[in-house]
Design a protein around this motif. Sequence first.
Motif, PDB file in Angstrom:
ATOM      1  N   LYS A 203      36.313  15.735 -20.993  1.00 35.72           N
ATOM      2  CA  LYS A 203      36.764  16.068 -22.349  1.00 35.72           C
ATOM      3  C   LYS A 203      37.865  15.077 -22.735  1.00 35.72           C
ATOM      4  O   LYS A 203      39.059  15.420 -22.821  1.00 35.72           O
ATOM      5  CB  LYS A 203      37.289  17.516 -22.392  1.00 35.72           C
ATOM      6  N   THR A 204      37.471  13.842 -22.963  1.00 35.89           N
ATOM      7  CA  THR A 204      38.448  12.801 -23.303  1.00 35.89           C
ATOM      8  C   THR A 204      38.187  12.209 -24.694  1.00 35.89           C
ATOM      9  O   THR A 204      38.776  11.196 -25.054  1.00 35.89           O
ATOM     10  CB  THR A 204      38.424  11.675 -22.261  1.00 35.89           C
ATOM     11  N   PHE A 228      41.654   8.601 -22.313  1.00 40.51           N
ATOM     12  CA  PHE A 228      41.355   9.315 -23.552  1.00 40.51           C
ATOM     13  C   PHE A 228      41.049   8.334 -24.680  1.00 40.51           C
ATOM     14  O   PHE A 228      41.459   7.165 -24.644  1.00 40.51           O
ATOM     15  CB  PHE A 228      42.520  10.223 -23.925  1.00 40.51           C
ATOM     16  N   ASN A 229      40.311   8.822 -25.682  1.00 41.84           N
ATOM     17  CA  ASN A 229      39.953   7.970 -26.819  1.00 41.84           C
ATOM     18  C   ASN A 229      41.177   7.325 -27.457  1.00 41.84           C
ATOM     19  O   ASN A 229      41.136   6.181 -27.894  1.00 41.84           O
ATOM     20  CB  ASN A 229      39.212   8.793 -27.880  1.00 41.84           C
ATOM     21  N   HIS A 230      42.240   8.107 -27.532  1.00 45.14           N
ATOM     22  CA  HIS A 230      43.468   7.591 -28.127  1.00 45.14           C
ATOM     23  C   HIS A 230      44.642   8.235 -27.400  1.00 45.14           C
ATOM     24  O   HIS A 230      44.632   9.436 -27.146  1.00 45.14           O
ATOM     25  CB  HIS A 230      43.524   7.931 -29.620  1.00 45.14           C
ATOM     26  N   CYS A 231      45.618   7.450 -27.059  1.00 46.64           N
ATOM     27  CA  CYS A 231      46.796   7.946 -26.329  1.00 46.64           C
ATOM     28  C   CYS A 231      48.058   7.546 -27.073  1.00 46.64           C
ATOM     29  O   CYS A 231      48.293   6.365 -27.324  1.00 46.64           O
ATOM     30  CB  CYS A 231      46.804   7.375 -24.914  1.00 46.64           C
ATOM     31  N   ARG A 270      44.005  -1.151 -26.345  1.00 46.24           N
ATOM     32  CA  ARG A 270      43.799  -0.908 -27.771  1.00 46.24           C
ATOM     33  C   ARG A 270      43.869   0.567 -28.136  1.00 46.24           C
ATOM     34  O   ARG A 270      44.072   0.914 -29.297  1.00 46.24           O
ATOM     35  CB  ARG A 270      42.447  -1.489 -28.203  1.00 46.24           C
ATOM     36  N   ASN A 271      43.685   1.459 -27.166  1.00 46.97           N
ATOM     37  CA  ASN A 271      43.716   2.890 -27.470  1.00 46.97           C
ATOM     38  C   ASN A 271      45.104   3.496 -27.285  1.00 46.97           C
ATOM     39  O   ASN A 271      45.267   4.715 -27.377  1.00 46.97           O
ATOM     40  CB  ASN A 271      42.719   3.639 -26.582  1.00 46.97           C
TER      41      ASN A 271
END
Length: 424
Positions: A203-204, A228-231, A270-271
Amino acid sequence: MGAWHSIKIKSNGAVMYCDASVERHNIQDHQYLEWWQSSETVQSVRTSIQQGTEYSGCKRCYLNLKNTESTYRSKKNFQAGIHHGKFFKNSLIQSPAYKIMQATDLKEHLPTTVDLTFSNECNANCIMCSPLDSNRVAQDHYEFGYYKNNISLKWKNFDDSIKNALKMIVGNDRLLTLKITGGEPFIQKEVLEFINQIVNAKKTDMAIVIGTNATHWNQELIDQLLKFNHCLIDLSIETYADDNAYIRKGCDNTIVRKNIEKFLKLRKNRNVQIYLHPVPQLLSIYNFDTLIDYCNKNKVPMLAQTIFRPEYMRLEVLPLDFRLNILEKWEKKYNISTWSLNQNEDTNFTAPKNFVASDKNQLSKNLKNVLLYLSTILKYPEPTNVEELRKQLFDHVKKFDIKHNLNFKRTFPFLTDLYEKYND
Protein backbone atom coordinates in the motif's frame (compact mmCIF):
# COMPACT_ATOMS: atom_id res chain seq x y z
CA MET A 1 -14.17 19.35 4.24
CA GLY A 2 -11.99 17.97 6.99
CA ALA A 3 -14.87 16.22 8.73
CA TRP A 4 -15.57 14.18 5.58
CA HIS A 5 -11.99 13.42 4.66
CA SER A 6 -9.58 13.24 7.61
CA ILE A 7 -9.11 11.45 10.90
CA LYS A 8 -6.37 12.07 13.44
CA ILE A 9 -5.29 9.83 16.32
CA LYS A 10 -3.18 11.33 19.10
CA SER A 11 -0.59 9.56 21.27
CA ASN A 12 -3.09 8.92 24.08
CA GLY A 13 -5.57 7.31 21.68
CA ALA A 14 -7.86 10.34 21.42
CA VAL A 15 -9.37 10.91 17.97
CA MET A 16 -10.15 14.08 16.04
CA TYR A 17 -12.33 14.57 12.96
CA CYS A 18 -10.15 17.44 11.73
CA ASP A 19 -6.55 18.51 12.25
CA ALA A 20 -7.66 21.98 13.36
CA SER A 21 -10.38 20.83 15.75
CA VAL A 22 -10.11 21.89 19.39
CA GLU A 23 -11.99 18.73 20.40
CA ARG A 24 -10.46 15.36 21.19
CA HIS A 25 -12.57 12.29 21.85
CA ASN A 26 -11.75 9.06 23.64
CA ILE A 27 -13.57 6.04 22.24
CA GLN A 28 -14.12 2.48 23.41
CA ASP A 29 -12.40 -0.55 21.88
CA HIS A 30 -10.26 1.67 19.64
CA GLN A 31 -12.77 1.38 16.78
CA TYR A 32 -11.45 4.50 15.08
CA LEU A 33 -13.02 3.98 11.68
CA GLU A 34 -16.46 3.17 13.09
CA TRP A 35 -16.32 6.33 15.24
CA TRP A 36 -15.38 8.44 12.21
CA GLN A 37 -18.07 6.92 9.99
CA SER A 38 -21.10 6.98 12.28
CA SER A 39 -20.56 8.48 15.75
CA GLU A 40 -23.00 11.11 17.00
CA THR A 41 -20.12 13.54 17.45
CA VAL A 42 -18.96 13.45 13.83
CA GLN A 43 -22.55 13.44 12.57
CA SER A 44 -23.21 16.61 14.59
CA VAL A 45 -20.15 18.29 13.11
CA ARG A 46 -21.16 17.42 9.56
CA THR A 47 -24.76 18.52 10.12
CA SER A 48 -23.62 21.88 11.51
CA ILE A 49 -21.38 22.47 8.50
CA GLN A 50 -24.15 21.49 6.08
CA GLN A 51 -26.57 23.88 7.78
CA GLY A 52 -24.06 26.70 7.98
CA THR A 53 -24.13 26.90 11.77
CA GLU A 54 -21.07 27.23 13.97
CA TYR A 55 -19.85 24.14 15.80
CA SER A 56 -17.91 24.61 19.05
CA GLY A 57 -15.08 22.29 18.03
CA CYS A 58 -14.39 24.39 14.94
CA LYS A 59 -13.88 27.68 16.79
CA ARG A 60 -10.23 27.89 15.75
CA CYS A 61 -11.16 28.39 12.08
CA TYR A 62 -14.03 30.72 12.99
CA LEU A 63 -11.67 32.88 15.03
CA ASN A 64 -9.05 33.01 12.31
CA LEU A 65 -11.66 33.77 9.66
CA LYS A 66 -12.92 36.77 11.67
CA ASN A 67 -9.37 38.07 11.80
CA THR A 68 -9.01 37.59 8.00
CA GLU A 69 -6.32 34.96 8.62
CA SER A 70 -6.17 32.06 6.20
CA THR A 71 -7.61 28.99 7.89
CA TYR A 72 -7.29 25.23 7.84
CA ARG A 73 -10.87 25.26 6.50
CA SER A 74 -9.91 27.37 3.49
CA LYS A 75 -6.92 25.12 2.83
CA LYS A 76 -8.97 21.90 2.81
CA ASN A 77 -11.74 23.50 0.79
CA PHE A 78 -9.27 24.69 -1.83
CA GLN A 79 -7.84 21.17 -2.09
CA ALA A 80 -11.42 19.98 -2.79
CA GLY A 81 -11.90 22.60 -5.51
CA ILE A 82 -13.99 24.94 -3.34
CA HIS A 83 -13.03 28.61 -3.58
CA HIS A 84 -13.90 31.17 -0.91
CA GLY A 85 -15.41 34.51 -1.81
CA LYS A 86 -18.03 35.22 -4.48
CA PHE A 87 -17.51 31.82 -6.16
CA PHE A 88 -17.92 29.81 -2.96
CA LYS A 89 -21.46 28.51 -3.53
CA ASN A 90 -21.00 27.59 -7.19
CA SER A 91 -17.64 25.93 -6.65
CA LEU A 92 -19.06 24.02 -3.67
CA ILE A 93 -21.95 22.58 -5.69
CA GLN A 94 -19.65 21.68 -8.59
CA SER A 95 -17.06 20.05 -6.34
CA PRO A 96 -16.89 16.21 -6.31
CA ALA A 97 -16.75 16.53 -2.52
CA TYR A 98 -20.29 17.98 -2.50
CA LYS A 99 -21.85 14.58 -3.22
CA ILE A 100 -20.11 13.12 -0.19
CA MET A 101 -21.40 15.98 1.94
CA GLN A 102 -24.98 15.19 0.91
CA ALA A 103 -24.76 11.49 1.80
CA THR A 104 -26.78 10.46 4.86
CA ASP A 105 -25.09 7.10 5.38
CA LEU A 106 -21.28 7.09 5.47
CA LYS A 107 -20.77 3.65 7.02
CA GLU A 108 -18.82 2.53 3.97
CA HIS A 109 -17.03 5.86 3.58
CA LEU A 110 -13.24 5.89 4.07
CA PRO A 111 -10.98 8.86 4.92
CA THR A 112 -8.66 10.37 2.33
CA THR A 113 -6.21 11.53 5.03
CA VAL A 114 -5.10 9.54 8.07
CA ASP A 115 -2.94 11.31 10.64
CA LEU A 116 -1.30 9.14 13.31
CA THR A 117 0.76 9.88 16.40
CA PHE A 118 1.74 6.49 17.80
CA SER A 119 3.64 7.75 20.81
CA ASN A 120 4.73 10.94 22.51
CA GLU A 121 8.22 9.47 22.96
CA CYS A 122 10.57 12.35 22.17
CA ASN A 123 14.11 13.53 22.85
CA ALA A 124 13.18 17.22 23.10
CA ASN A 125 11.58 19.54 25.67
CA CYS A 126 10.31 22.26 23.32
CA ILE A 127 9.09 25.15 25.47
CA MET A 128 5.83 25.59 23.56
CA CYS A 129 5.05 21.88 23.12
CA SER A 130 2.13 19.87 24.49
CA PRO A 131 2.53 16.89 26.84
CA LEU A 132 0.60 14.85 24.27
CA ASP A 133 3.41 15.48 21.80
CA SER A 134 6.44 14.87 24.04
CA ASN A 135 6.89 12.62 27.05
CA ARG A 136 9.70 14.93 28.20
CA VAL A 137 7.38 17.91 28.11
CA ALA A 138 4.80 15.81 29.94
CA GLN A 139 7.37 15.18 32.67
CA ASP A 140 8.21 18.89 32.82
CA HIS A 141 4.56 19.84 33.17
CA TYR A 142 4.06 17.20 35.85
CA GLU A 143 7.02 18.57 37.84
CA PHE A 144 5.85 22.16 37.30
CA GLY A 145 2.47 21.28 38.82
CA TYR A 146 0.38 21.76 35.67
CA TYR A 147 -0.97 18.21 35.74
CA LYS A 148 -1.63 15.76 38.55
CA ASN A 149 -1.09 12.68 36.41
CA ASN A 150 1.55 11.76 33.87
CA ILE A 151 0.40 11.61 30.25
CA SER A 152 0.37 8.08 28.81
CA LEU A 153 3.28 7.34 26.49
CA LYS A 154 1.43 5.59 23.66
CA TRP A 155 -1.90 4.14 22.59
CA LYS A 156 -3.48 1.70 25.03
CA ASN A 157 -4.11 -1.87 23.83
CA PHE A 158 -1.46 -1.17 21.24
CA ASP A 159 -1.96 -4.31 19.11
CA ASP A 160 -5.70 -3.65 18.70
CA SER A 161 -5.03 0.00 17.98
CA ILE A 162 -2.51 -0.83 15.25
CA LYS A 163 -4.92 -3.35 13.73
CA ASN A 164 -7.72 -0.79 13.58
CA ALA A 165 -5.42 1.89 12.18
CA LEU A 166 -4.27 -0.46 9.43
CA LYS A 167 -7.92 -1.09 8.60
CA MET A 168 -8.24 2.57 7.56
CA ILE A 169 -5.18 2.34 5.31
CA VAL A 170 -4.67 -1.06 3.68
CA GLY A 171 -7.32 -1.61 1.02
CA ASN A 172 -8.45 2.04 1.17
CA ASP A 173 -8.40 3.14 -2.47
CA ARG A 174 -9.54 6.64 -1.44
CA LEU A 175 -6.50 7.29 0.73
CA LEU A 176 -4.36 10.12 -0.59
CA THR A 177 -2.17 10.94 2.40
CA LEU A 178 -0.83 9.16 5.45
CA LYS A 179 0.74 11.50 7.97
CA ILE A 180 2.97 10.39 10.85
CA THR A 181 3.76 12.85 13.62
CA GLY A 182 5.18 12.61 17.12
CA GLY A 183 6.79 12.71 19.55
CA GLU A 184 9.82 12.08 17.43
CA PRO A 185 8.97 9.43 14.80
CA PHE A 186 12.61 8.87 13.84
CA ILE A 187 13.36 7.36 17.27
CA GLN A 188 10.12 5.40 17.73
CA LYS A 189 10.36 1.71 16.83
CA GLU A 190 6.55 1.60 16.49
CA VAL A 191 6.74 3.93 13.49
CA LEU A 192 9.21 1.78 11.58
CA GLU A 193 7.23 -1.38 12.39
CA PHE A 194 3.99 0.22 11.17
CA ILE A 195 5.56 1.54 7.95
CA ASN A 196 7.03 -1.91 7.33
CA GLN A 197 3.55 -3.45 7.55
CA ILE A 198 2.17 -0.96 5.02
CA VAL A 199 5.05 -1.53 2.61
CA ASN A 200 4.67 -5.31 2.96
CA ALA A 201 0.94 -4.93 2.15
CA LYS A 202 2.02 -3.06 -1.01
CA LYS A 203 0.00 0.00 0.00
CA THR A 204 2.47 2.61 -1.22
CA ASP A 205 0.26 4.31 -3.84
CA MET A 206 -0.15 7.49 -1.80
CA ALA A 207 1.75 10.37 -0.26
CA ILE A 208 3.37 9.83 3.10
CA VAL A 209 4.17 12.82 5.30
CA ILE A 210 6.42 12.43 8.32
CA GLY A 211 7.64 15.00 10.81
CA THR A 212 10.99 15.05 12.56
CA ASN A 213 13.05 17.44 14.68
CA ALA A 214 16.09 16.48 12.55
CA THR A 215 18.15 15.30 15.52
CA HIS A 216 18.29 11.68 14.32
CA TRP A 217 19.07 10.11 10.96
CA ASN A 218 17.30 6.76 10.62
CA GLN A 219 18.45 5.22 7.34
CA GLU A 220 16.22 2.13 7.63
CA LEU A 221 13.12 4.31 8.01
CA ILE A 222 14.19 6.62 5.17
CA ASP A 223 14.69 3.65 2.84
CA GLN A 224 11.09 2.58 3.48
CA LEU A 225 9.70 6.10 3.03
CA LEU A 226 11.30 6.32 -0.40
CA LYS A 227 9.11 3.43 -1.58
CA PHE A 228 5.93 5.55 -1.46
CA ASN A 229 4.58 7.38 -4.50
CA HIS A 230 5.34 10.66 -2.81
CA CYS A 231 7.27 11.38 0.38
CA LEU A 232 7.16 14.69 2.22
CA ILE A 233 9.55 15.09 5.14
CA ASP A 234 8.62 17.87 7.51
CA LEU A 235 11.60 19.32 9.45
CA SER A 236 10.72 21.11 12.69
CA ILE A 237 12.88 24.16 13.34
CA GLU A 238 11.89 27.60 14.68
CA THR A 239 14.74 29.90 13.63
CA TYR A 240 18.18 29.56 12.09
CA ALA A 241 19.66 31.50 15.00
CA ASP A 242 21.13 30.34 18.31
CA ASP A 243 17.79 30.75 20.10
CA ASN A 244 16.39 27.68 18.30
CA ALA A 245 18.31 25.47 20.77
CA TYR A 246 16.56 27.21 23.69
CA ILE A 247 13.07 27.06 22.18
CA ARG A 248 13.57 23.45 21.11
CA LYS A 249 15.53 22.24 24.15
CA GLY A 250 17.26 18.98 23.30
CA CYS A 251 17.77 19.89 19.64
CA ASP A 252 21.44 20.71 19.24
CA ASN A 253 21.80 23.35 16.52
CA THR A 254 24.94 21.79 15.04
CA ILE A 255 23.35 18.35 14.72
CA VAL A 256 20.04 19.73 13.43
CA ARG A 257 21.70 21.84 10.74
CA LYS A 258 23.93 18.97 9.64
CA ASN A 259 20.96 16.62 9.34
CA ILE A 260 18.88 19.20 7.47
CA GLU A 261 21.63 19.29 4.85
CA LYS A 262 21.44 15.49 4.59
CA PHE A 263 17.65 15.59 4.25
CA LEU A 264 17.87 18.19 1.50
CA LYS A 265 20.11 15.85 -0.50
CA LEU A 266 17.23 13.35 -0.61
CA ARG A 267 15.56 15.69 -3.08
CA LYS A 268 17.58 14.05 -5.83
CA ASN A 269 14.82 11.41 -5.61
CA ARG A 270 11.97 12.83 -7.70
CA ASN A 271 9.29 11.57 -5.30
CA VAL A 272 10.79 13.36 -2.26
CA GLN A 273 9.95 16.81 -1.02
CA ILE A 274 11.52 18.47 2.02
CA TYR A 275 10.09 21.48 3.78
CA LEU A 276 10.78 23.34 6.99
CA HIS A 277 8.01 23.52 9.57
CA PRO A 278 8.28 26.23 12.20
CA VAL A 279 5.41 27.03 14.56
CA PRO A 280 5.75 30.82 14.80
CA GLN A 281 5.22 32.10 18.34
CA LEU A 282 6.41 34.95 20.50
CA LEU A 283 9.91 33.58 21.23
CA SER A 284 10.76 32.76 17.63
CA ILE A 285 9.26 35.70 15.75
CA TYR A 286 12.15 38.13 16.33
CA ASN A 287 14.61 35.89 14.45
CA PHE A 288 12.05 34.27 12.17
CA ASP A 289 13.56 36.04 9.17
CA THR A 290 16.72 33.91 9.56
CA LEU A 291 14.60 30.91 8.56
CA ILE A 292 13.11 32.75 5.59
CA ASP A 293 16.64 33.59 4.44
CA TYR A 294 17.74 29.97 4.82
CA CYS A 295 14.79 28.78 2.75
CA ASN A 296 15.54 31.32 0.05
CA LYS A 297 19.19 30.39 -0.09
CA ASN A 298 18.62 26.63 -0.12
CA LYS A 299 15.37 26.59 -2.13
CA VAL A 300 13.28 24.99 0.62
CA PRO A 301 9.53 25.62 0.94
CA MET A 302 7.99 26.30 4.32
CA LEU A 303 4.93 25.18 6.23
CA ALA A 304 4.09 27.70 8.94
CA GLN A 305 1.00 27.87 11.12
CA THR A 306 1.12 29.99 14.26
CA ILE A 307 0.73 28.41 17.66
CA PHE A 308 -2.78 28.17 19.12
CA ARG A 309 -1.96 26.57 22.47
CA PRO A 310 -0.61 27.40 24.99
CA GLU A 311 -2.33 30.73 24.65
CA TYR A 312 0.47 32.56 26.48
CA MET A 313 2.88 31.67 23.65
CA ARG A 314 0.80 33.33 20.93
CA LEU A 315 2.22 36.29 19.00
CA GLU A 316 -0.44 38.67 20.28
CA VAL A 317 0.93 38.39 23.81
CA LEU A 318 3.96 40.44 22.76
CA PRO A 319 3.54 44.22 23.09
CA LEU A 320 2.05 45.65 19.91
CA ASP A 321 4.85 48.20 19.45
CA PHE A 322 7.42 45.37 19.62
CA ARG A 323 5.57 43.47 16.91
CA LEU A 324 5.28 46.55 14.73
CA ASN A 325 9.05 46.99 14.98
CA ILE A 326 9.46 43.48 13.60
CA LEU A 327 7.16 44.39 10.73
CA GLU A 328 9.24 47.48 10.07
CA LYS A 329 12.37 45.32 9.91
CA TRP A 330 10.66 42.98 7.44
CA GLU A 331 9.50 45.91 5.35
CA LYS A 332 13.05 47.21 5.00
CA LYS A 333 14.43 43.75 4.30
CA TYR A 334 11.73 42.27 2.04
CA ASN A 335 9.57 45.23 0.97
CA ILE A 336 6.45 43.26 1.96
CA SER A 337 4.08 46.25 1.63
CA THR A 338 4.16 45.74 -2.15
CA TRP A 339 2.95 42.13 -1.91
CA SER A 340 -0.56 40.72 -1.88
CA LEU A 341 -1.67 37.44 -0.30
CA ASN A 342 -2.30 34.75 -2.92
CA GLN A 343 -4.89 32.45 -1.34
CA ASN A 344 -5.05 30.22 -4.42
CA GLU A 345 -1.44 29.17 -3.99
CA ASP A 346 -2.41 27.56 -0.66
CA THR A 347 1.08 28.17 0.70
CA ASN A 348 0.29 29.67 4.09
CA PHE A 349 0.17 26.28 5.73
CA THR A 350 1.80 23.93 3.29
CA ALA A 351 4.04 23.89 0.27
CA PRO A 352 2.48 22.33 -2.84
CA LYS A 353 3.17 18.66 -3.51
CA ASN A 354 4.51 19.49 -6.95
CA PHE A 355 7.02 21.96 -5.58
CA VAL A 356 10.23 22.05 -7.62
CA ALA A 357 13.31 23.31 -5.79
CA SER A 358 14.62 25.02 -8.90
CA ASP A 359 11.39 27.01 -9.42
CA LYS A 360 12.26 30.41 -7.94
CA ASN A 361 8.81 31.82 -8.66
CA GLN A 362 7.05 29.01 -6.78
CA LEU A 363 9.37 29.34 -3.80
CA SER A 364 8.94 33.11 -3.76
CA LYS A 365 5.14 32.76 -3.61
CA ASN A 366 5.41 30.30 -0.75
CA LEU A 367 7.70 32.44 1.41
CA LYS A 368 5.86 35.67 0.59
CA ASN A 369 2.58 34.12 1.69
CA VAL A 370 4.16 32.97 4.95
CA LEU A 371 5.42 36.49 5.70
CA LEU A 372 2.12 38.10 4.74
CA TYR A 373 0.18 35.61 6.85
CA LEU A 374 2.38 36.43 9.85
CA SER A 375 2.29 40.17 9.18
CA THR A 376 -1.49 40.06 9.56
CA ILE A 377 -1.21 38.43 12.99
CA LEU A 378 1.55 40.79 14.12
CA LYS A 379 -0.97 43.64 13.79
CA TYR A 380 -3.56 41.99 16.04
CA PRO A 381 -4.50 43.96 19.17
CA GLU A 382 -3.22 42.66 22.49
CA PRO A 383 -5.69 40.25 24.16
CA THR A 384 -7.90 41.68 26.89
CA ASN A 385 -6.30 39.22 29.35
CA VAL A 386 -2.75 39.98 28.20
CA GLU A 387 -1.48 40.69 31.73
CA GLU A 388 -2.60 37.27 32.92
CA LEU A 389 -1.09 35.58 29.87
CA ARG A 390 2.27 37.30 30.35
CA LYS A 391 2.34 36.23 33.98
CA GLN A 392 1.69 32.63 32.87
CA LEU A 393 4.40 32.93 30.22
CA PHE A 394 7.14 34.13 32.52
CA ASP A 395 6.14 31.79 35.31
CA HIS A 396 6.66 28.96 32.82
CA VAL A 397 9.92 30.49 31.56
CA LYS A 398 11.31 30.73 35.09
CA LYS A 399 10.52 27.07 35.82
CA PHE A 400 11.87 26.05 32.41
CA ASP A 401 15.16 27.87 33.00
CA ILE A 402 15.68 26.33 36.43
CA LYS A 403 14.83 22.79 35.24
CA HIS A 404 17.10 22.91 32.18
CA ASN A 405 19.84 25.26 33.42
CA LEU A 406 19.01 27.91 30.81
CA ASN A 407 19.07 31.71 30.83
CA PHE A 408 16.13 33.44 29.16
CA LYS A 409 17.56 36.98 29.38
CA ARG A 410 20.86 35.96 27.84
CA THR A 411 19.09 34.16 24.98
CA PHE A 412 16.43 36.83 24.36
CA PRO A 413 18.03 40.16 25.38
CA PHE A 414 15.39 42.07 23.40
CA LEU A 415 12.74 40.76 25.84
CA THR A 416 14.68 41.57 29.03
CA ASP A 417 12.47 44.52 30.03
CA LEU A 418 9.32 42.45 29.63
CA TYR A 419 10.87 39.56 31.56
CA GLU A 420 11.88 41.76 34.49
CA LYS A 421 8.47 43.43 34.65
CA TYR A 422 6.86 40.06 35.41
CA ASN A 423 9.69 38.65 37.54
CA ASP A 424 10.07 41.20 40.32
